[in-house]
Design an enzyme around this catalytic site. Structure first.
Site, PDB file in Angstrom:
ATOM      1  N   THR A 304       4.076  -1.930  -3.529  1.00 44.54           N
ATOM      2  CA  THR A 304       2.801  -1.118  -2.918  1.00 44.54           C
ATOM      3  C   THR A 304       3.143  -0.011  -2.995  1.00 44.54           C
ATOM      4  O   THR A 304       4.173   0.501  -3.282  1.00 44.54           O
ATOM      5  CB  THR A 304       3.844  -2.112  -0.781  1.00 44.54           C
ATOM      6  N   ASP A 305       2.135   0.752  -1.916  1.00 42.08           N
ATOM      7  CA  ASP A 305       2.097   2.025  -1.342  1.00 42.08           C
ATOM      8  C   ASP A 305       3.042   2.292  -0.582  1.00 42.08           C
ATOM      9  O   ASP A 305       3.554   0.899   0.494  1.00 42.08           O
ATOM     10  CB  ASP A 305       0.792   2.425  -1.313  1.00 42.08           C
ATOM     11  N   TRP A 306       2.490   3.531  -0.197  1.00 52.31           N
ATOM     12  CA  TRP A 306       3.526   3.476   1.808  1.00 52.31           C
ATOM     13  C   TRP A 306       3.283   2.811   2.952  1.00 52.31           C
ATOM     14  O   TRP A 306       2.517   2.932   3.314  1.00 52.31           O
ATOM     15  CB  TRP A 306       2.849   4.880   1.802  1.00 52.31           C
TER      16      TRP A 306
END
Length: 762
Positions: A304-306
């Site tokens: 995932t991203d942040w």
């Protein structure tokens, strides 16, 4: 409870409907590579045995990425035994030797003080050099690399970056960005290479190969192509807002750079933080499994991203709570959640792990899905050689960290794009006095941009840099250089600038933007700030020749060009801004950069890209020329002037007929290039392609190949460009068709300069 978007047709049914194998072959062949097998490779015995031996808690740990600051260096084993993280990110230090030591302290505890001793993989965003450690060379940002049209240089920069990362114990790079540049209002515009899929694909693949260069039988660092997919086409130009993309456009335009990165061997893919066609990317099994794995053949690890499970709730309004978001994301195909502590209640490593364990115990997430994710994580670590040696090399840090200075200068110089010139450039020996002004003339932060020893750009610690002021002062050995600084958004010393300009033989105004990243860089205007427009007008009133140097993360500047004698787009050139700009201004380097994006006259033209569909505005009565859009840009895609002239002649293509079943084969485009001026120079030879009168509409033009060539004054060379018709592949059928990506039979055109030849697919 919302309907689960991960349910629906089987993979086999989806592939039959969408032509998955045809898509894999087409995108894998895009750059002349072999097609990727869609079947998963068999995991090694070591990986299989580890998965079998792990408890559910250990498996969920492998699917967790934490901030390194959450693991105390005084007693790292305590947190590592508790959370068993598969990955750490971002040590809170810019000192390379300290990063190496701190990484090793945590890694030693992970290997020696946890039950199975599985090393973590340490990741970070090193997007234009190792921009996270003091003393490292900062290369131009990707949009500047795109302006070089130089795939070899992109690979070499990535190779140097990976060396500086590995010696500090950093194994995983959240780079390269495979998002296309579609809207310059978007705050991440400069992170992409180009608006053109083929040019972007060439550079993405080169960066992946450079990052993942093998040493001692293993990849030095792992690359992550991001942000899968459609992230760079937000409807309103704002970061992480919704994208609405027809399947035909998504497949033919947005997927190729990802296919190129995957074909080049990218170990990981990072997911789009936004939503695509009404579904958050992180919740879409169609995107992350059916398309990414079955159609593109990706076999690596998906991250995932942040905090993007949390975004499903607070940004997208899609999931009801974090538990539902976790279920949707893991079932869609996420292997690892980036969940560093960020003060978000419940969305931390402990909360995420508890929720995922509950979902498995309830049967909402299968153990098979967990094992598949963990297998991908462990295989990634194995391919990086972490089981053999996960540690930093502190003894090599001092020698390696500063590598790449010469390359940074060469690439920044190659990127310099001459936009306008009335003959003022190059500056001659008669430039006895030079006024250097503007907000970026002596600003290290502005020449670096975001992601430079800080997310939003340079803070207290500065990277190595030569400013434009220093570069001009050094290059203008026989001239008097005066500096009058001005601000990005303020111009309070008008009289000082006016007086200095009146006394100068030439003015160099270094204009542009300050640093920014992500949503903090979103803008609703492409005009320069009012203070800078006033600066240029003030100088123009003195009738002193004025050169504008634009240092920005996007095409920033509109009416200001009316007041400039010459203008140079410098992008965000990094460490070597000074020598690159100075060499170009004084003619020691002949500018060869070409715009990798279209430069609109303003936001009212957006979207405005060279590969848009044909315009719909007809000419006035009696005008028999082809219709053209009223959205003629300020500077077109591929624009770039030189101090010499290049002429093309004798265009030939071979073969001129291509069987449809061989549409993935190369086409050779040969052209004679002559430097007809009296100055040596380097130029890009782009080959464009297109088609009219097909079953569906085709873009006005696309890049299908290019080469760089260097010629002395008067020199002639025959240049062969390896081209392909695959950028002209399309999804046939009516408005909502979801068929195969194919090269249809019929007549196509290929062009170089003003010469065009036909190619038939039969």
């Amino acid at each position: 409870m919302r309907k689960d978007t991960t349910s629906g047709s089987s993979r086999r049914d989806f592939m039959q409907q969408s032509g998955g194998i045809a898509l894999t072959a087409a995108l894998a062949s895009y750059l002349g590579e072999s097609a990727i097998a869609t079947a998963q490779t068999t995991p090694s015995d070591r990986v299989t045995n580890l998965v079998d031996e792990m408890t559910l808690e250990e498996k969920v740990g492998q699917m967790t990425q934490m901030a390194a600051s959450e693991v105390s260096s005084e007693n790292p084993a305590e947190a590592l035994r508790k959370y068993k993280p598969g990955s750490l990110m971002y040590l809170p230090s810019f000192d390379p030797e300290e990063v190496a030591r701190e990484s090793d302290v945590r890694q030693k505890a992970m290997v020696e003080d946890t039950r199975l001793g599985v090393p973590f993989v340490y990741g970070i965003d090193s997007v234009h050099g190792n921009n996270n450690i003091e003393g490292a060379t900062i290369f131009p940002h990707n949009h500047g690399v795109g302006a070089t049209w130089d795939a070899d240089a992109a690979e070499e920069m990535a190779s140097i970056t990976s060396r500086t990362m590995r010696v500090t114990g950093t194994h995983w790079n959240f780079s390269p960005v495979a998002d296309l540049q579609r809207d310059p209002r978007w705050g991440r515009f400069y992170e992409g290479f180009s608006e053109d899929p083929y040019l972007a694909s060439r550079l993405v693949a080169s960066k992946v190969r450079g990052y993942e260069e093998e040493t001692n039988g293993y990849k030095r660092t792992g690359a992550s192509v991001k942000h899968f997919a459609g992230y760079s086409a937000p409807e309103n130009g704002n970061d992480r807002t919704s994208a609405l993309l027809p399947y035909r456009t998504f497949v033919s335009t947005f997927l190729p750079p990802y296919g190129a990165g995957i074909t080049a061997g990218a170990e990981t893919v990072m997911v789009n933080s936004g939503s695509l066609n009404g579904v958050p990317a992180h919740a879409s099994k169609e995107l992350l499994t059916d398309i990414l794995r079955d159609q593109l053949g990706f076999e690596g690890m998906v991250v995932t991203d942040w905090h993007d499970f949390y975004r499903m709730i607070k940004v997208h309004g899609f999931a009801e709570d974090l538990k539902e978001a976790t279920r949707l994301g893991i079932n869609a195909g996420i292997d690892m959640y980036m969940v560093p502590a960020a003060g978000i209640e419940g969305d931390d490593a402990e909360g995420y792990q508890q929720r995922l364990i509950e979902l498995v115990d309830e049967g909402s997430v299968s153990m098979e899905r967990i094992d598949d994710a963990v297998t991908n994580v462990l295989a990634f670590k194995e391919n990086l050689g972490l089981f053999e040696n996960p540690y930093a090399e502190p003894s090599k840090v001092e020698d390696v960290v500063s590598e790449g200075r010469d390359l940074a200068r060469d690439v920044a110089t190659e990127s310099m794009t001459l936009l306008t010139n009335d003959g003022t450039l190059p500056l001659g020996s008669d430039a006895g006095s030079i006024l250097v002004t503007g907000p970026s003339a002596d600003s290290v932060a502005n020449q670096m941009g975001g992601w430079s020893l800080g997310w939003q750009g340079v803070g207290d610690t500065e990277p190595p840099a030569t400013t434009v002021l220093d570069g001009i002062s050094e290059a203008a050995s026989g001239a008097s250089v005066t500096h009058v600084p001005t601000g990005l958004h303020e111009f309070s010393n008008e009289e000082s600038v006016r007086d200095a300009a009146e006394c100068a033989d030439v003015v160099v105004a270094v204009l542009g933007e300050g640093p920014y990243a992500e949503e903090q860089g979103d803008t609703d205007t492409l005009a320069l700030p009012d203070a800078q427009r006033r600066l240029v007008k003030t100088v123009a009133e003195m009738d002193t020749p004025t050169v504008g140097v634009i240092m920005a993360g996007r095409p920033r500047g509109t009416s200001v060009f009316d007041h400039l004698s010459a203008s140079l787009m410098a992008y965000l050139p990094g460490t070597a801004a000074g020598p690159a700009v100075a060499a170009t201004l004084f003619g020691d380097a002949n500018p060869s950069g070409r715009l990798p994006f279209t430069w609109p006259t303003g936001t009212g033209q957006l979207p405005n890209v060279h590969n848009n569909f044909p315009p719909d505005e007809f000419n006035a009565e009696g005008n028999t020329d082809p219709p053209r859009s009223h959205e003629t840009p300020l500077f077109p895609f591929g624009h770039g002037m030189s101090y010499t002239e290049f002429e093309y002649s004798d265009l030939e293509i071979s073969p001129t007929e291509l069987p449809q079943k061989a549409a993935t084969d190369d086409v050779t485009v040969s052209v004679t290039v002559q430097n007809t001026g009296d100055t040596a120079g380097e130029t890009v030879v782009p080959v464009y392609g297109g088609r009219e009168h097909g079953e569906v509409m085709y873009p006005q033009e696309v890049v299908v190949g290019f080469e760089r060539v260097s010629l002395d004054a008067g020199e002639t060379a025959r240049v062969d460009v390896r081209s392909t018709v695959l950028p002209l592949a399309n999804v046939l059928g009516d408005v909502f068709s979801r068929g195969e990506l194919v090269v249809d039979t019929g007549d196509y055109w290929l062009s170089v300069g003003d010469m065009t030849e036909s190619l038939s697919v039969v």
